[in-house]
Scaffold this active site. Structure first.
Site: not given
Ligand SMILES: Cc1cc2nc3c(=O)[nH]c(=O)nc-3n(C[C@H](O)[C@H](O)[C@H](O)COP(=O)(O)OP(=O)(O)OC[C@H]3O[C@@H](n4cnc5c(N)ncnc54)[C@H](O)[C@@H]3O)c2cc1C
Length: 381
Positions: A131-132, A156, A339, A342, A365, A367, A369
């Site tokens: 991934g990364s 994905w 805001i 519930g 695209e 993360t 990090e």
């Protein structure tokens, strides 16, 4: 205001705002709840010039540039983040690289159908084990005569289950000195024998976007579908991601602005202790922070898009825009639900969807990090 939109830019923004309000807003909740891909809109968006924003007019595009795309993506994401990401990936990650690196035959074959929205684009980089660390990708492409034989799996991939054109990255040289120097880019169509579309993923948010696996088993891709030079694919991938990240940041702006508007409206309507909850300082502080961060994010996004359109280096600015806008949109979504109390937790209220849609901004695209790594690398260079 540091930058006033030109008349043309303001007209485009208003046109897309109007389209989103009329066409997307009334249906977005239904698309989300039924996980329905919003097919019906893309040809109309093509007619409006939104599917070929980076494509020259000679290939059927509107050639409006990334800044215009950013204005459009914000407006689409305000109403339907799934439609927005489908359009942003299509423009920045697929049409952009074909325009930049494609040869004349490739441009003529693929760009008109992409510009009209008849064919949707998908960008296929991520794999089950990478991934990364995309440079370690494992999909292989072995040249045999006038074909490349591809084997491996992509994970994905947005839009791939409904796409007409996939930009796909595979390893052509496993012995390259650096992993990133052994990767090539291919333009792949879903009709190729050996290409299977996997199951559609069930997701937390962006439930109306299409996210699938793609499995390639001895899939023969004609050699003339190689995009750019062999073994330069990783550069193509990163260059596209730099624009793609600005598109994701624009998607964050749309989600953020929707959170703010919903919160302003609700806090003025909802009464507790015999007064609108907007009277309470704790609520005012939330609204102020949301409004301030939206403006700050927009400047970062606009700056990055302007640099990119001017052909200036913008790796750091694109990462800053994506990182800040994504995190600010998530803070805004969290406060918007708070805001609403519930009610904010209930599906009848738009902020529930915005809260779920916002999370992926910090993941795909690159993360948050990884954006911090990119920014620090540039700053410390
Ligand atoms: C809805 C959705 C749509 C997507 N669409 C596409 C698409 O169209 N095309 C495509 O190619 N991909 C797509 N992706 C994949 C996406 O880009 C990856 O999920 C993303 O790049 C992160 O990779 P990963 O999920 O494998 O996480 P990993 O890389 O496994 O990371 C896991 C965690 O470790 C952290 N981490 C990893 N390396 C480092 C490091 N060096 N330093 C610090 N922290 C680190 C990450 O930040 C993260 O928190 C999509 C993902 C989703 C969820």
């Amino acid at each position: 205001m540091l930058y006033e939109l030109t008349e043309e830019e303001a007209m485009l923004r208003d046109m897309v705002r109007d389209f989103a309000a009329k066409e997307l807003e009334p249906k977005a909740e239904h698309y989300d709840q039924t996980e329905t891909f919003p097919h019906e809109h893309f040809e109309k968006m093509g007619e409006l010039g939104l599917m070929g924003m980076l494509i020259p007019e000679e290939y059927g595009g509107s050639d409006m540039g990334l800044f215009a795309e950013v204005l459009a993506v914000e407006e689409l994401a305000y109403s339907c983040a799934s439609t927005a990401i489908t359009m942003a990936v299509h423009n920045s990650l697929v049409t952009g690289p074909i325009v930049r690196c494609g040869n004349e035959e490739q441009k003529q074959e693929f760009l008109p159908g992409l510009a009209s929205g008849e064919r949707l684009g998908a960008y296929c980089l991520t794999e089950p084990n990478t991934g990364s660390d995309a440079a370690s990708l494992e999909m292989t492409a072995v040249k045999k005569g006038d074909k490349y034989v591809l084997n491996g799996t992509k994970s994905w991939i947005s839009t791939a289950g409904v796409s007409g054109v996939m930009l796909l990255f595979a390893r052509t040289d496993k012995d390259a000195a650096k992993k990133k120097e052994g990767i090539s880019a291919f333009i792949v169509t879903p009709d190729l024998p050996g290409l299977t579309i996997g199951k559609e993923e069930k997701k937390l948010g962006l439930r109306a976007s299409n996210t699938v696996q793609i499995i390639l088993e001895d899939c023969e891709v004609p050699a003339d579908r190689l995009l750019g030079e062999e073994n330069t694919g990783f550069k193509i991938a990163l260059n596209a991601l730099s624009a793609g990240r600005i598109g994701v940041a624009a998607q964050a702006l749309g989600i953020h602005r929707a959170c703010l508007d919903e919160s302003v409206r609700y806090s003025q309507e909802r009464h507790q202790f015999d007064q609108p909850i907007a009277n309470f300082q704790a609520i005012k502080v939330k609204i102020a922070d949301m409004a301030m961060e939206l403006e700050a994010a927009r400047w970062l996004v606009w700056q990055a898009a302007k640099l990119r359109d001017a052909g200036q280096p913008c790796i750091k600015e694109a990462s800053m825009a994506k990182l800040f806008a994504a995190e600010a949109a998530n803070r805004a979504a969290r406060e918007a639900v708070q805001i609403h109390g519930g009610y904010g937790y209930m599906k009848e209220y738009k902020v529930e969807r915005l809260f779920r849609d916002a999370k992926v901004l910090e993941i795909y695209e690159g993360t948050s990090e990884i954006q911090r790594l990119v920014i620090s690398r540039e700053v410390l260079a």
